[in-house]
Scaffold this motif. Structure first.
Motif, PDB file in Angstrom:
ATOM      1  N   SER A 170      11.426  31.201 -12.877  1.00 48.72           N
ATOM      2  CA  SER A 170       9.984  31.083 -12.797  1.00 48.72           C
ATOM      3  C   SER A 170       9.353  32.243 -13.538  1.00 48.72           C
ATOM      4  O   SER A 170       9.984  33.288 -13.742  1.00 48.72           O
ATOM      5  N   THR A 217       1.702  29.589 -14.445  1.00 49.33           N
ATOM      6  CA  THR A 217       3.067  29.691 -13.951  1.00 49.33           C
ATOM      7  C   THR A 217       3.987  28.671 -14.611  1.00 49.33           C
ATOM      8  O   THR A 217       3.553  27.644 -15.132  1.00 49.33           O
ATOM      9  N   TYR A 265       8.024  26.874 -13.853  1.00 51.01           N
ATOM     10  CA  TYR A 265       9.165  26.721 -12.951  1.00 51.01           C
ATOM     11  C   TYR A 265      10.253  25.912 -13.635  1.00 51.01           C
ATOM     12  O   TYR A 265       9.975  24.910 -14.306  1.00 51.01           O
ATOM     13  N   LYS A 307      11.343  23.395  -9.063  1.00 46.91           N
ATOM     14  CA  LYS A 307       9.967  22.910  -9.052  1.00 46.91           C
ATOM     15  C   LYS A 307       9.678  22.173  -7.739  1.00 46.91           C
ATOM     16  O   LYS A 307      10.475  21.347  -7.287  1.00 46.91           O
TER      17      LYS A 307
END
Length: 120
Positions: A49, A58, A60, A65
């Protein structure tokens, strides 16, 4: 002295949660994009991440996720990784790092790592 220190790892049962912390010392964290990485035994280190310093956006990895959440508290000079619904395959040493390039997750400086073990 510029330093990143991770904490919050430990042993947790499958389905459990942990929150990792990455505290910066010697510099101001809010100017840096930060990434979380992990390395399981016998495997390469992988990016999990990241969070931007610019707009807080952000990223992931697909494997985490919906289960992991990255956040930052600039007042505390800390970045967090909230990990929920943990699976045995999440077992690894987790590292935080300052990122020179958030798109490629090119690392500038590493922390020392914290062990996360997911097992019943």
């Amino acid at each position: 002295q510029v330093q990143l220190v991770e904490s919050g790892g430990g042993l947790v049962q499958p389905g459990g949660s942990l929150r990792l912390s990455c505290v910066a010392s010697g510099f101001t964290l809010d100017y840096y994009a930060i990434g979380w990485f992990r390395q399981a035994p016998g495997k390469e280190r992988e990016g999990v991440s990241s969070i931007s310093s610019y707009d807080g956006s952000t990223y992931y990895a697909d494997s985490v996720k919906g289960r992991f959440t990255i956040s930052r508290d600039n007042a505390k000079n800390t970045v967090y990784l909230q990990m929920n619904s943990l699976k045995p395959e999440d077992t690894a040493v987790y590292y935080c790092a300052t990122l020179r390039d958030i798109a490629t997750m090119y690392v500038d400086s590493w922390g020392q790592g914290t062990q996360v073990t997911v097992s019943s």
